[in-house]
Design a protein around this motif. Sequence first.
Motif, PDB file in Angstrom:
ATOM      1  N   LEU A 391      51.987  32.283  30.040  1.00 24.99           N
ATOM      2  CA  LEU A 391      52.113  30.726  31.004  1.00 24.99           C
ATOM      3  C   LEU A 391      53.272  30.033  30.738  1.00 24.99           C
ATOM      4  N   GLN A 392      53.065  30.363  29.128  1.00 25.78           N
ATOM      5  CA  GLN A 392      53.978  28.473  27.912  1.00 25.78           C
ATOM      6  C   GLN A 392      55.777  29.773  28.165  1.00 25.78           C
ATOM      7  N   GLU A 393      55.536  30.621  29.150  1.00 29.09           N
ATOM      8  CA  GLU A 393      57.200  31.186  29.015  1.00 29.09           C
ATOM      9  C   GLU A 393      57.945  30.515  30.087  1.00 29.09           C
ATOM     10  N   PRO A 394      59.574  30.152  30.004  1.00 29.53           N
ATOM     11  CA  PRO A 394      59.969  29.274  30.505  1.00 29.53           C
ATOM     12  C   PRO A 394      60.551  29.941  32.180  1.00 29.53           C
ATOM     13  N   GLU A 395      59.987  30.828  32.212  1.00 31.76           N
ATOM     14  CA  GLU A 395      60.229  31.618  33.494  1.00 31.76           C
ATOM     15  C   GLU A 395      58.438  31.788  34.583  1.00 31.76           C
ATOM     16  N   ALA A 396      57.783  31.237  33.496  1.00 36.15           N
ATOM     17  CA  ALA A 396      56.585  30.276  34.463  1.00 36.15           C
ATOM     18  C   ALA A 396      56.771  28.841  34.323  1.00 36.15           C
ATOM     19  N   GLU A 397      57.218  28.850  34.536  1.00 32.61           N
ATOM     20  CA  GLU A 397      57.016  26.872  34.992  1.00 32.61           C
ATOM     21  C   GLU A 397      56.253  27.441  36.537  1.00 32.61           C
ATOM     22  N   PHE A 398      56.221  27.624  37.086  1.00 33.27           N
ATOM     23  CA  PHE A 398      55.239  27.511  38.336  1.00 33.27           C
ATOM     24  C   PHE A 398      54.175  28.726  38.418  1.00 33.27           C
ATOM     25  N   ALA A 399      54.354  29.697  37.710  1.00 25.86           N
ATOM     26  CA  ALA A 399      53.116  31.229  37.498  1.00 25.86           C
ATOM     27  C   ALA A 399      52.041  29.937  37.987  1.00 25.86           C
ATOM     28  N   GLN A 400      50.999  31.583  38.344  1.00 30.37           N
ATOM     29  CA  GLN A 400      49.536  31.224  38.333  1.00 30.37           C
ATOM     30  C   GLN A 400      48.646  32.177  38.718  1.00 30.37           C
ATOM     31  N   LEU A 401      47.883  31.846  37.957  1.00 27.10           N
ATOM     32  CA  LEU A 401      47.048  33.428  37.805  1.00 27.10           C
ATOM     33  C   LEU A 401      45.414  33.192  38.122  1.00 27.10           C
ATOM     34  N   ILE A 402      44.816  33.617  39.132  1.00 25.07           N
ATOM     35  CA  ILE A 402      43.737  32.823  40.359  1.00 25.07           C
ATOM     36  C   ILE A 402      42.743  33.848  39.762  1.00 25.07           C
ATOM     37  N   PHE A 403      41.473  33.586  39.373  1.00 26.34           N
ATOM     38  CA  PHE A 403      40.777  34.221  39.153  1.00 26.34           C
ATOM     39  C   PHE A 403      38.851  34.062  40.708  1.00 26.34           C
ATOM     40  N   THR A 404      38.872  35.174  40.965  1.00 29.03           N
ATOM     41  CA  THR A 404      37.794  34.343  42.005  1.00 29.03           C
ATOM     42  C   THR A 404      36.786  35.535  42.393  1.00 29.03           C
ATOM     43  N   PRO A 405      35.779  35.282  41.653  1.00 31.89           N
ATOM     44  CA  PRO A 405      34.355  35.943  41.351  1.00 31.89           C
ATOM     45  C   PRO A 405      33.575  36.350  42.811  1.00 31.89           C
ATOM     46  N   PHE A 406      33.614  37.640  42.416  1.00 35.63           N
ATOM     47  CA  PHE A 406      32.325  38.087  43.335  1.00 35.63           C
ATOM     48  C   PHE A 406      31.068  38.174  43.076  1.00 35.63           C
ATOM     49  N   GLY A 407      30.218  39.364  43.872  1.00 38.31           N
ATOM     50  CA  GLY A 407      28.601  39.321  43.591  1.00 38.31           C
ATOM     51  C   GLY A 407      28.376  38.910  44.896  1.00 38.31           C
ATOM     52  N   GLY A 408      27.395  38.628  44.489  1.00 38.42           N
ATOM     53  CA  GLY A 408      26.704  37.509  46.089  1.00 38.42           C
ATOM     54  C   GLY A 408      26.314  38.309  46.875  1.00 38.42           C
ATOM     55  N   LYS A 409      26.263  38.186  48.005  1.00 37.23           N
ATOM     56  CA  LYS A 409      26.711  39.051  49.691  1.00 37.23           C
ATOM     57  C   LYS A 409      27.966  40.159  49.435  1.00 37.23           C
ATOM     58  N   MET A 410      29.069  40.276  48.351  1.00 35.90           N
ATOM     59  CA  MET A 410      29.953  40.965  47.933  1.00 35.90           C
ATOM     60  C   MET A 410      29.088  42.710  47.600  1.00 35.90           C
ATOM     61  N   SER A 411      28.433  42.409  46.570  1.00 37.85           N
ATOM     62  CA  SER A 411      27.747  43.551  45.467  1.00 37.85           C
ATOM     63  C   SER A 411      25.807  43.553  47.436  1.00 37.85           C
ATOM     64  N   GLU A 412      26.212  43.353  48.267  1.00 33.10           N
ATOM     65  CA  GLU A 412      25.089  43.563  49.141  1.00 33.10           C
ATOM     66  C   GLU A 412      25.587  44.648  50.723  1.00 33.10           C
ATOM     67  N   ILE A 413      26.977  44.005  50.248  1.00 34.37           N
ATOM     68  CA  ILE A 413      27.523  44.940  51.870  1.00 34.37           C
ATOM     69  C   ILE A 413      28.264  46.568  50.723  1.00 34.37           C
ATOM     70  N   SER A 414      27.800  47.695  51.502  1.00 27.04           N
ATOM     71  CA  SER A 414      28.298  49.167  51.471  1.00 27.04           C
ATOM     72  C   SER A 414      29.688  48.922  51.566  1.00 27.04           C
ATOM     73  N   ASP A 415      30.644  49.156  50.188  1.00 30.71           N
ATOM     74  CA  ASP A 415      31.810  50.279  50.465  1.00 30.71           C
ATOM     75  C   ASP A 415      32.775  50.058  51.487  1.00 30.71           C
ATOM     76  N   TYR A 416      31.366  50.676  52.363  1.00 31.46           N
ATOM     77  CA  TYR A 416      32.078  51.902  53.440  1.00 31.46           C
ATOM     78  C   TYR A 416      31.568  50.564  54.790  1.00 31.46           C
ATOM     79  N   GLU A 417      31.040  49.549  54.899  1.00 35.48           N
ATOM     80  CA  GLU A 417      31.411  48.774  55.843  1.00 35.48           C
ATOM     81  C   GLU A 417      31.707  48.437  56.819  1.00 35.48           C
ATOM     82  N   THR A 418      33.017  48.194  55.912  1.00 39.26           N
ATOM     83  CA  THR A 418      34.606  47.620  57.052  1.00 39.26           C
ATOM     84  C   THR A 418      35.678  48.816  55.618  1.00 39.26           C
ATOM     85  N   PRO A 419      36.669  48.511  56.185  1.00 40.34           N
ATOM     86  CA  PRO A 419      38.224  49.356  55.406  1.00 40.34           C
ATOM     87  C   PRO A 419      37.895  49.127  53.547  1.00 40.34           C
ATOM     88  N   PHE A 420      38.030  47.462  54.184  1.00 41.50           N
ATOM     89  CA  PHE A 420      38.032  46.992  52.735  1.00 41.50           C
ATOM     90  C   PHE A 420      36.465  47.177  51.537  1.00 41.50           C
TER      91      PHE A 420
END
Length: 533
Positions: A391-420
């Motif tokens: 992120l300190q590199e010149p070409e990363a002036e407008f770069a962004q990384l986003i970490f989104t937490p899962f768990g909770g309800k996401m762990s309770e629903i089956s992998d097959y309940e929807t295509p996701f």
Amino acid sequence: MKLQIFFSSKLAFFTSIFLLLSIPHAVSADRSNHTGFLQCLSLRLNDSNIVSKVIHTPNDSSFSSVLTSLIQNQRFSAPDTPKPVLILTPVQPSHVQSAVKCARRYGIHIRTRSGGHDYEGLSYVTHKPFVVIDLRNLRSIAIDVDNRSVWVQTGATIGELYYEIGRKNKTLAFPAGVCPTVGVGGHFSGGGYGTLLRKHGLAADHVTDARVVDARGRILGRREMGEDFFWAIRGGGGSSFCVVLSWKIGLIDVPSRLTVFNVTKFSEQSALKIIHRWQFVSDKVSDDLFVRVMLQRYKNMVRASFPGLYLGSVTNLLKLVNREFPELGLEKRDCKEMSWIESVVWFAELGEEPIDVLRKRTRASLSFKAKSDFVQEPMPEIAVSKIWRRLQEPEAEFAQLIFTPFGGKMSEISDYETPFPHRKGNVYEIQYLNYWRRGEEKEKCMRWVERVYDEMSGFVARSPRGAYINLRDLDLGMYVGVKRSKYEEGKSWGVKYFKNNFERLVRVKTSVDPFDFFCDEQSIPTLKSVQVM
């Protein structure tokens, strides 16, 4: 007579444009197909006033503004980007039916656009002559507070949906994304997540019915389409199967007051300490708490931000964080209590604006490239430190990384309940983004994303290395039709988006659209392809 004059002007345009676009041996066939399509469509609409409002060709003054107003990635607004030969902006569902029936009759390739946020522009760009069905005018929202349900048309944005919910009731909400200009059509059909995913799961988890136009031009509801079809469009990417006209969704309860907060660090050492601990607690802590990690440049320094939402009071939030996640260093001054609808404005970084701002349709001004990953085990500090250096590199002036937490309800629903399928076992998702203003910056900015993505390969989910369809990435592959069947090609990236659900999606596709009418560079293939993309 007025309608005939209108037809003549449109047909004259198609005659000239296809003489320019078509290769010599195909001129006659292409011209016949496209003029036949236009005539078919115009006759079905049967009203010159309506036709002039919903059919836009490149010789119309409206064409450019209609096309560009919903291009949300300026990488696809360059002069050499392929343009549609026609844009249709339906004002009623029957117009979509007519477009599908006429397109199928004359072999016309269509793309469907809701909010224009496809990360690779596939809702309005392809390298063959095509027509865009732009659903911006189909945006009605009907809320039934007593039954806690909403019918929302596909052309509405999630911001418009949020606004209408917040205006009607302060303790009802819907768990979808944080960007208010995203269209509900693509967002829901790919899954859709936001600040409430740990408590309530995905947007698609709360879809209870839908109205679609299928490949035969029929309008179907859940009962008529059947459960397999209905399953497929709730996370499998609706554009592979049909045109979704509207969704029925169930609303969820939220407190009348909740808390938002943000902690910011510029010191790498301090940030890495927090991120390290965040990886161990963010998916396991109370599902009332959502804390994201955002890494980006700010005034030529790397900044780590930890924005969050808590479904409760500041007092209870501080008790929880001090007990479970003291490394965050959260203080009362970092927090603010507000209503859910106000938190939507806050997370969208729209300042102190009233909630009406959620209804605004703005066009993104930057180009970008994105990729995604799912993390199943906390990565070592050295990996995060490497991201910090990138992120300190010149070409990363407008770069962004986003970490989104899962768990909770996401762990309770089956992998097959929807295509996701990215549910239990995933600690968090990473989104890699890099933006640029000028065309000459494109290559170096895109290579930056590729380098960071490649360097993370040892720390993310493998076999397959997962990806999120709503963060579409054509680097994973697209149809070329040289040596392998379409099914074999599609499986190479399809299992990354959908894992074991890919095979069921293929069976549904083969059943409901056997001639592959609804297709794009990464659409779900049929078991036996009729035509190669």
